[in-house]
Design an enzyme around this catalytic site. Structure first.
Site, short mmCIF file in Angstrom:
data_model
loop_
_atom_site.label_atom_id
_atom_site.label_comp_id
_atom_site.label_asym_id
_atom_site.label_seq_id
_atom_site.Cartn_x
_atom_site.Cartn_y
_atom_site.Cartn_z
N CYS A 275 0.84 -1.19 0.00
CA CYS A 275 0.00 0.00 0.00
C CYS A 275 0.88 1.24 0.00
CB CYS A 275 -0.90 0.00 1.22
SG CYS A 275 -1.84 1.53 1.36
N CYS B 59 -1.72 6.96 6.23
CA CYS B 59 -3.16 6.84 6.43
C CYS B 59 -3.56 6.50 7.86
CB CYS B 59 -3.70 5.82 5.42
SG CYS B 59 -5.13 4.88 5.91
N CYS C 149 -4.18 1.07 8.81
CA CYS C 149 -3.50 -0.19 9.08
C CYS C 149 -2.25 0.08 9.93
CB CYS C 149 -3.05 -0.85 7.77
SG CYS C 149 -4.41 -1.40 6.75
N CYS D 78 -7.72 0.86 -1.50
CA CYS D 78 -7.38 0.39 -0.16
C CYS D 78 -7.30 -1.14 -0.17
CB CYS D 78 -8.44 0.88 0.82
SG CYS D 78 -8.29 0.14 2.44
N GLN E 38 -21.14 -7.40 11.45
CA GLN E 38 -19.71 -7.67 11.54
C GLN E 38 -19.02 -7.35 10.21
OE1 GLN E 38 -17.98 -8.65 14.18
NE2 GLN E 38 -19.53 -9.37 15.62
N GLU F 241 -30.89 -6.20 23.65
CA GLU F 241 -30.04 -5.25 22.90
C GLU F 241 -30.62 -3.86 23.11
OE1 GLU F 241 -27.36 -4.83 20.59
OE2 GLU F 241 -28.20 -2.80 20.39
N ASP G 259 -21.69 -10.42 24.14
CA ASP G 259 -20.84 -9.80 23.11
C ASP G 259 -20.92 -8.28 23.27
OD1 ASP G 259 -19.45 -9.14 20.81
OD2 ASP G 259 -20.95 -9.91 19.42
N CYS H 64 -14.37 -7.71 21.51
CA CYS H 64 -13.50 -7.03 20.54
C CYS H 64 -12.42 -6.23 21.26
CB CYS H 64 -14.30 -6.15 19.60
SG CYS H 64 -15.24 -4.90 20.45
N1 SAH Z 1 -23.73 -9.70 18.90
C1 SAH Z 1 -23.88 -8.77 17.81
C2 SAH Z 1 -23.55 -7.33 18.17
C3 SAH Z 1 -22.29 -7.08 18.93
S1 SAH Z 1 -21.84 -5.38 19.02
C4 SAH Z 1 -23.08 -9.24 16.61
O1 SAH Z 1 -22.24 -10.13 16.70
O2 SAH Z 1 -23.31 -8.72 15.51
C5 SAH Z 1 -22.36 -4.93 20.64
C6 SAH Z 1 -23.83 -4.58 20.73
O3 SAH Z 1 -24.13 -4.19 22.09
C7 SAH Z 1 -24.27 -3.41 19.86
O4 SAH Z 1 -25.33 -3.84 19.03
C8 SAH Z 1 -24.74 -2.35 20.88
O5 SAH Z 1 -25.84 -1.60 20.41
C9 SAH Z 1 -25.14 -3.19 22.07
N2 SAH Z 1 -25.14 -2.54 23.38
C10 SAH Z 1 -24.33 -1.55 23.82
N3 SAH Z 1 -24.61 -1.24 25.11
C11 SAH Z 1 -25.61 -2.06 25.50
C12 SAH Z 1 -26.34 -2.21 26.73
N4 SAH Z 1 -26.06 -1.48 27.80
N5 SAH Z 1 -27.31 -3.13 26.78
C13 SAH Z 1 -27.60 -3.90 25.69
N6 SAH Z 1 -26.95 -3.79 24.50
C14 SAH Z 1 -25.98 -2.87 24.41
#
Ligand code: SAH
Length: 452
Positions: A74, A80, A83, A161, A285, A335, A383, A410
């Site tokens: 790149c 940039c 990366c 990119c 994702q 969520e 998650d 993450c």
């Molecule tokens: N499991 C999903 C999303 C993961 S990202 C996947 O794999 O695609 C994390 C998610 O947590 C987001 O959608 C965000 O809106 C949500 N989030 C953030 N704070 C939160 C809370 N206090 N209670 C519930 N969800 C929440």
């Protein structure tokens, strides 16, 4: 910046890479975090600034290169900032990510854990299914697109990119040419003048479908209809075009208001045998090849049984819970974003899944209420966003005592902190880093926790 320091060039050796991917170099008066140098390398480093008592610099000349250094393909990778590893052998990057997870457990949880080798991509390129470059005009009024240079509001033009889906790069080129042809000016955030702020493109991996979101500073969009017609003509995929209006002075990407200019306003993509709707605003994702592996690991660690009651916390558009649904008795998802829950409910219907319910709310309050009602859960998927979970959530979990928890994260530092908290009742099983974001410092991790 602005803290006192002595600007100079020094010879140093890089011992390690920091959490942010910077080279850790020791000099006489302490440690400097150095851009672009790799572990084991010796070179001349220039010390650029001091922040919070910490020195930062960049490499001027490498005297002894690492055997893991490669020639970056790149041309803008040092400017940039998107990366951090285009010049690093991919195998070494994967080892760095494994080590980074292990190190966070040691530092923040006081735990010496085994971390499995990072699962990487076969071809760590062209993976991103979502891009959102800024738009600018050069001195001759030609349109360019690119990204902010790290820590600044200066746009670095990027023609092609290496981590973006190539179909998105092609359409972006077409859009640049059309903006020139129709004399549509870029928005200049300093002058607060112009039209086009950013172009958001989402590509479907499994269907020939693409979404283009034209993010404008105001509703005004000169020659809109002719522009859209010309763009559609150039797109071989089934394309939907959306205009989003963002008049905010901040750097948030999308504004509230949007309208569909062409097509359905959504694209579809699939993971395993499930199909998902993706709209301009919904989270999905960003690495469609690695997400299959991520979710397969999550399912493997969950050991699902047909009698299980499963919770999917922080469920987004429902992907993890919907994947689990066909193996278990029922799934309850929570969520906080209303639109994401609406998508999750639609996704359940579209995939004919009936043993699934999704709730809008804060995961901690929701679980606390469930726990105080004495509800039972067998397997919990969690998650959370980068900042991780919190004690209210985890206390409720420990009251409900699911026999297994699968934590998808993450951010290894919030993961380590939360796992330490849960380790009062839970034994740590496998910890699997997965490279969802090749060539960047980010790493996704799936951790398996079993009730003691
Ligand atoms: N499991 C999903 C999303 C993961 S990202 C996947 O794999 O695609 C994390 C998610 O947590 C987001 O959608 C965000 O809106 C949500 N989030 C953030 N704070 C939160 C809370 N206090 N209670 C519930 N969800 C929440």
């Amino acid at each position: 910046m602005g803290e006192k320091f002595h600007k100079r060039i020094e010879r140093a050796t890089c011992a390690d890479l920091s959490y942010e991917g910077k080279g850790v170099c020791r000099i006489e008066d302490g440690v400097v975090f150095v851009d672009f140098i790799l572990p084991g390398e010796e070179g001349d480093i220039e010390i650029d600034y001091r922040r919070n008592g910490q020195l930062f610099g960049h490499v001027k000349k490498i005297a002894v290169p690492s055997p893991d250094r490669i020639f970056p393909e790149c041309p803008v990778c040092y400017a940039c900032g998107g990366c951090s590893f285009q010049w690093y052998r991919y195998e070494a990057e994967l080892r760095y990510k494994q080590q980074k997870v292990k190190e966070q457990f040691r530092k923040l949880a006081g735990m010496d854990v085994d971390v499995l080798p990072t699962i990487g991509m076969e071809e760590p390129r062209y993976y991103r299914n979502k891009i959102q470059p800024l738009v600018g005009n050069d001195e001759e009024d030609h349109t360019y697109t690119g990204f902010y240079k790290e820590g600044t509001h200066h746009i670095v033009p990027v023609e092609r990119c290496l981590i973006e889906d190539e179909r998105a790069s092609k359409i972006l080129k077409v859009i640049r040419d059309l903006l020139d042809r129709f004399h549509i000016p870029a928005y200049d955030e300093h002058a607060r003048f112009g039209v086009m702020r950013r172009i958001l493109i989402k590509t479907s991996y499994h269907y020939p479908e693409i979404m283009v979101v034209l993010i404008t500073a105001a509703e005004r969009f000169p020659q809109k209809d002719r522009f859209v017609e010309a763009l559609i003509k150039e797109c071989p995929e089934r394309t939907t075009i959306v205009q989003n209006i963002n008049n905010s002075p901040s750097s948030v990407i999308l504004g509230e208001w949007e309208r569909v200019l062409f097509g359905s306003g959504i694209i579809r993509d699939s993971i395993g045998d499930l199909t998902f709707r993706i709209s301009a605003k919904s989270f999905y994702q960003t690495n469609p090849q690695m997400v299959e592996i991520l979710y397969a690991k999550a399912m493997e660690f969950a050991h699902l049984k047909p009698t299980d009651v499963v919770y999917d916390a922080y469920s987004g558009t429902g992907t993890i819970g919907l994947m689990a649904a066909k193996h278990v008795k029922n799934v309850v998802a929570v969520e906080i974003v209303k639109e994401a829950v609406e998508d999750a409910v639609r996704n359940a219907q579209d995939n004919r899944i009936n043993n699934y319910s999704a709730h809008v709310g804060d995961a901690s309050s929701f679980l606390k209420a469930m726990a105080s009602r004495g509800e039972k859960v067998d397997v919990l998927f969690m998650d959370p966003p980068r900042k991780g979970s919190n004690p209210v959530f985890m206390d409720a979990v420990m009251k409900m005592k699911p026999s297994r928890i699968v934590y998808v994260s993450c951010d290894p530092s919030s993961l380590a902190r939360d796992v330490k908290y849960l380790s009062k009742l839970y034994k740590v099983g496998r910890i699997q880093p997965i490279d969802m974001f090749p060539r960047t410092t980010h790493v996704e991790t799936v951790a398996e926790l079993c009730l003691k």
